[in-house]
Scaffold this active site. Sequence first.
Site, PDB file in Angstrom:
ATOM      1  N   ASP A   1       0.539  45.505  -5.944  1.00 50.09           N
ATOM      2  CA  ASP A   1       0.626  46.494  -5.317  1.00 50.09           C
ATOM      3  C   ASP A   1      -0.244  46.544  -4.175  1.00 50.09           C
ATOM      4  O   ASP A   1      -0.933  47.361  -3.710  1.00 50.09           O
ATOM      5  CB  ASP A   1      -0.102  47.803  -6.187  1.00 50.09           C
ATOM      6  CG  ASP A   1       0.888  47.745  -7.525  1.00 50.09           C
ATOM      7  OD1 ASP A   1       1.791  47.637  -7.599  1.00 50.09           O
ATOM      8  OD2 ASP A   1       0.232  48.226  -8.448  1.00 50.09           O
TER       9      ASP A   1
ATOM     10  N   LYS B   1       3.150  45.396  -0.425  1.00 51.28           N
ATOM     11  CA  LYS B   1       4.123  44.305   0.155  1.00 51.28           C
ATOM     12  C   LYS B   1       5.492  45.092   0.586  1.00 51.28           C
ATOM     13  O   LYS B   1       6.061  44.833   1.766  1.00 51.28           O
ATOM     14  CB  LYS B   1       4.565  43.440  -0.767  1.00 51.28           C
ATOM     15  CG  LYS B   1       3.352  42.674  -1.554  1.00 51.28           C
ATOM     16  CD  LYS B   1       3.727  41.987  -2.777  1.00 51.28           C
ATOM     17  CE  LYS B   1       4.042  42.694  -3.971  1.00 51.28           C
ATOM     18  NZ  LYS B   1       2.821  43.246  -4.542  1.00 51.28           N
TER      19      LYS B   1
ATOM     20  N   GLY C   1       7.068  47.730  -8.266  1.00 50.07           N
ATOM     21  CA  GLY C   1       7.338  49.097  -7.434  1.00 50.07           C
ATOM     22  C   GLY C   1       6.799  48.882  -6.184  1.00 50.07           C
ATOM     23  O   GLY C   1       5.592  49.039  -5.675  1.00 50.07           O
ATOM     24  N   HIS C   2       7.676  48.764  -5.110  1.00 47.71           N
ATOM     25  CA  HIS C   2       7.332  48.621  -3.484  1.00 47.71           C
ATOM     26  C   HIS C   2       7.482  49.837  -2.860  1.00 47.71           C
ATOM     27  O   HIS C   2       8.869  50.325  -2.689  1.00 47.71           O
ATOM     28  CB  HIS C   2       8.197  47.275  -3.167  1.00 47.71           C
ATOM     29  CG  HIS C   2       7.910  45.832  -3.684  1.00 47.71           C
ATOM     30  ND1 HIS C   2       8.550  44.962  -3.384  1.00 47.71           N
ATOM     31  CD2 HIS C   2       6.970  45.769  -4.765  1.00 47.71           C
ATOM     32  CE1 HIS C   2       7.956  43.884  -4.150  1.00 47.71           C
ATOM     33  NE2 HIS C   2       7.012  44.314  -4.972  1.00 47.71           N
TER      34      HIS C   2
ATOM     35  N   GLN D   1       4.549  41.323  -7.679  1.00 48.11           N
ATOM     36  CA  GLN D   1       3.417  41.030  -8.315  1.00 48.11           C
ATOM     37  C   GLN D   1       2.334  40.472  -7.290  1.00 48.11           C
ATOM     38  O   GLN D   1       2.424  40.781  -6.013  1.00 48.11           O
ATOM     39  CB  GLN D   1       3.834  40.415  -9.547  1.00 48.11           C
ATOM     40  CG  GLN D   1       4.552  41.008 -10.464  1.00 48.11           C
ATOM     41  CD  GLN D   1       5.951  41.027 -10.531  1.00 48.11           C
ATOM     42  OE1 GLN D   1       6.461  40.149 -10.357  1.00 48.11           O
ATOM     43  NE2 GLN D   1       6.416  42.298 -10.595  1.00 48.11           N
TER      44      GLN D   1
HETATM   45  P1  GDP Z   1       3.469  46.828  -3.268  1.00 47.78           P
HETATM   46  O1  GDP Z   1       3.874  46.849  -4.903  1.00 47.78           O
HETATM   47  O2  GDP Z   1       2.734  45.584  -3.035  1.00 47.78           O
HETATM   48  O3  GDP Z   1       4.799  47.081  -2.532  1.00 47.78           O
HETATM   49  O4  GDP Z   1       2.631  48.154  -3.299  1.00 47.78           O
HETATM   50  P2  GDP Z   1       2.830  49.304  -3.797  1.00 47.78           P
HETATM   51  O5  GDP Z   1       3.987  50.326  -3.065  1.00 47.78           O
HETATM   52  O6  GDP Z   1       2.846  49.371  -5.202  1.00 47.78           O
HETATM   53  O7  GDP Z   1       1.445  50.176  -3.597  1.00 47.78           O
HETATM   54  C1  GDP Z   1       0.770  50.630  -2.379  1.00 47.78           C
HETATM   55  C2  GDP Z   1       0.559  51.978  -2.231  1.00 47.78           C
HETATM   56  O8  GDP Z   1      -0.327  52.264  -1.249  1.00 47.78           O
HETATM   57  C3  GDP Z   1       1.869  52.737  -2.040  1.00 47.78           C
HETATM   58  O9  GDP Z   1       1.722  54.046  -2.354  1.00 47.78           O
HETATM   59  C4  GDP Z   1       1.798  53.067  -0.277  1.00 47.78           C
HETATM   60  O10 GDP Z   1       2.625  53.822   0.273  1.00 47.78           O
HETATM   61  C5  GDP Z   1       0.338  52.759  -0.066  1.00 47.78           C
HETATM   62  N1  GDP Z   1       0.159  52.071   1.062  1.00 47.78           N
HETATM   63  C6  GDP Z   1       0.424  50.965   1.930  1.00 47.78           C
HETATM   64  N2  GDP Z   1      -0.217  50.575   2.902  1.00 47.78           N
HETATM   65  C7  GDP Z   1      -1.375  51.536   2.920  1.00 47.78           C
HETATM   66  C8  GDP Z   1      -2.403  51.916   3.766  1.00 47.78           C
HETATM   67  O11 GDP Z   1      -2.596  51.051   4.835  1.00 47.78           O
HETATM   68  N3  GDP Z   1      -3.057  52.898   3.606  1.00 47.78           N
HETATM   69  C9  GDP Z   1      -2.959  53.802   2.727  1.00 47.78           C
HETATM   70  N4  GDP Z   1      -3.692  54.727   2.282  1.00 47.78           N
HETATM   71  N5  GDP Z   1      -1.825  53.626   1.700  1.00 47.78           N
HETATM   72  C10 GDP Z   1      -0.772  52.499   1.804  1.00 47.78           C
HETATM   73  P1  IMO Z   2       4.304  44.830  -7.556  1.00 50.39           P
HETATM   74  O1  IMO Z   2       5.587  44.128  -7.039  1.00 50.39           O
HETATM   75  C1  IMO Z   2       1.068  45.478 -10.168  1.00 50.39           C
HETATM   76  C2  IMO Z   2       1.363  43.786 -14.191  1.00 50.39           C
HETATM   77  C3  IMO Z   2       1.492  44.851 -15.375  1.00 50.39           C
HETATM   78  C4  IMO Z   2       0.747  43.924 -16.458  1.00 50.39           C
HETATM   79  C5  IMO Z   2       1.329  42.617 -16.148  1.00 50.39           C
HETATM   80  C6  IMO Z   2       2.432  42.003 -16.960  1.00 50.39           C
HETATM   81  O2  IMO Z   2       4.815  46.279  -7.339  1.00 50.39           O
HETATM   82  O3  IMO Z   2       3.034  44.302  -6.908  1.00 50.39           O
HETATM   83  P2  IMO Z   2       5.016  42.713 -17.004  1.00 50.39           P
HETATM   84  O4  IMO Z   2       5.811  44.000 -17.045  1.00 50.39           O
HETATM   85  O5  IMO Z   2       5.311  41.873 -15.778  1.00 50.39           O
HETATM   86  O6  IMO Z   2       5.277  41.929 -18.306  1.00 50.39           O
HETATM   87  O7  IMO Z   2       3.607  42.974 -16.937  1.00 50.39           O
HETATM   88  O8  IMO Z   2       1.476  42.425 -14.771  1.00 50.39           O
HETATM   89  N1  IMO Z   2       2.440  43.897 -12.986  1.00 50.39           N
HETATM   90  C7  IMO Z   2       2.193  44.558 -12.093  1.00 50.39           C
HETATM   91  N2  IMO Z   2       1.020  45.103 -11.548  1.00 50.39           N
HETATM   92  N3  IMO Z   2       2.166  45.491  -9.499  1.00 50.39           N
HETATM   93  C8  IMO Z   2       3.161  44.973  -9.793  1.00 50.39           C
HETATM   94  O9  IMO Z   2       4.319  44.512  -9.170  1.00 50.39           O
HETATM   95  C9  IMO Z   2       3.282  44.438 -11.346  1.00 50.39           C
HETATM   96  N4  IMO Z   2       4.102  43.988 -12.034  1.00 50.39           N
HETATM   97  C10 IMO Z   2       3.558  43.772 -13.438  1.00 50.39           C
HETATM   98  O10 IMO Z   2       0.830  45.780 -15.037  1.00 50.39           O
HETATM   99  O11 IMO Z   2      -0.503  44.074 -16.372  1.00 50.39           O
HETATM  100 MG    MG Z   3       3.792  48.129  -6.889  1.00 52.08          MG
END
Ligand code: GDP
Ligand code: IMO
Ligand code: MG
Length: 429
Positions: free
Chosen positions: A12, A15, A39-40, A223
């Site tokens: 998270d 990415k 979840g991207h 991840q």
């Molecule tokens: P990913 O899994 O690495 O793609 O990241 P996620 O989408 O799960 O989580 C990142 C969260 O931070 C999302 O809700 C994005 O919209 C938000 N986000 C990304 N970059 C920034 C930033 O620079 N500032 C803020 N405030 N939010 C951001």
């Molecule tokens: P993105 O790509 C954050 C965490 C789960 C759990 C562990 C194992 O959005 O960054 P799994 O379902 O893979 O067996 O879960 O890994 N986890 C993540 N945490 N971002 C993710 O993906 C994750 N994918 C799995 O919360 O702790």
């Molecule tokens: Mg994510």
Amino acid sequence: MIDVLLGLQWGDEGKGKIVDFLAPRYQVVARFQGGPNAGHTLEFDGLKHVLHQIPSGVFRPHTKNIIGNGVVLDPIVFRKEAESVIDKFGVDLHKNLYISKRAQLIMPTHRLLDAAYEQAKGENKIGSTLKGIGPTYSDKIARQGLRVGDVLSANFRDKYRRLVDRHLVILKQHNFIYFDLVALEKDFFDAVDYLKSYQLVESEYLINASLQNKETILAEGAQGSLLDVDFGSYPFVTSSTTMTSGACTGLGVAPRHIGEVYGIFKAYCTRVGSGPFPTELKEEIGDRLRRVGNEYGSTTGRPRRCGWLDLPALRYAVMLNGVTQLLMMKADVLNDFDEIKVCTHYRLPDGTETDQLPYDLCDVKVEPVYKTFSGWRTSLSRVHSFDDIPAPLASYVAFIEEATGLPITLISTGPDRVATLVRETAMSK
Ligand code: GDP
Ligand code: IMO
Ligand code: MG
């Protein structure tokens, strides 16, 4: 060359936002591991969208997207997200998405097994996203999984049935018996039919042909490094190789083709699910980071645990991935903090200090040793150039660069595509 972008923390990091931002610089974007546990999130033109299995280059019309062989694909989730991308954004997904025939299929019973195993672990549960990731990778390694290419074969249902029967035995052993398999299977086979309408290919040939043609390719990690099955905080990890090396096996590209490795990290840390998190802040500051950063899981909605930046962990991830440049996300979340801390070392139970990540982090309680920085106490929304960042942020950046030996080439100041400051001179593309 193929450039790789991956999360250096517990996932998270942002990415999705950056792959979407960088995608116009690339002809191909490819996912190489993980599945719907990811979840991207992407935000642009006032719209917000979360992708789980589809690569984040999909909103750029000239980018080819590949779901590689290292991915575990849930056809039901795929159908839902594909239909939404087509209906909401008019993306020509049948044209610009290719799916590896070697990717493994997540079956409904994989999801049930995930839940059964977690239930059996009780207090020691991993905090899995319950998307069936662990059981599907287990079947892959046990050489009994179903692959995407199998959906094209006449005996797909027989193969499926043989594996389901094994799963049902295990589920019964776990006393996990309350589910409607008939309904789950109907959804699954409908989704499998839908999947067949896409370009199911030997993606290793496709990607190597792209390399040969000197096309630019970006591999999108899912991840984060601290969730890697070998180097993460085992057993509180996911079931795939989330590192640069995973891009080689998960796409079928040789190591010598790897170019830039973009390491992406938040200006602080978060973790969702169980497992060690040395810099976790349980009280006021942690709550504040969660509130300001909107730190709730993109896939499960769970509140993310929050804490200060952890340099020993960051340096470990940099070392293992061969990172060539760092991208710092969510700097804006720290806008109003008077003080910002960074963990530089851990104090071990015997009183000694180390800047290395102990292999038994799950059993040894380490105490973070912090260095304190003054905050910049100003909004970054009016900063439009990397060179204009406030001096305290510049010091924070310089400190991290010094500690990792790498340049920070991008600072993200908000969730939208446009809230991105790039140091173009340092970024090669
Ligand atoms: P990913 O899994 O690495 O793609 O990241 P996620 O989408 O799960 O989580 C990142 C969260 O931070 C999302 O809700 C994005 O919209 C938000 N986000 C990304 N970059 C920034 C930033 O620079 N500032 C803020 N405030 N939010 C951001
Ligand atoms: P993105 O790509 C954050 C965490 C789960 C759990 C562990 C194992 O959005 O960054 P799994 O379902 O893979 O067996 O879960 O890994 N986890 C993540 N945490 N971002 C993710 O993906 C994750 N994918 C799995 O919360 O702790
Ligand atoms: Mg994510």
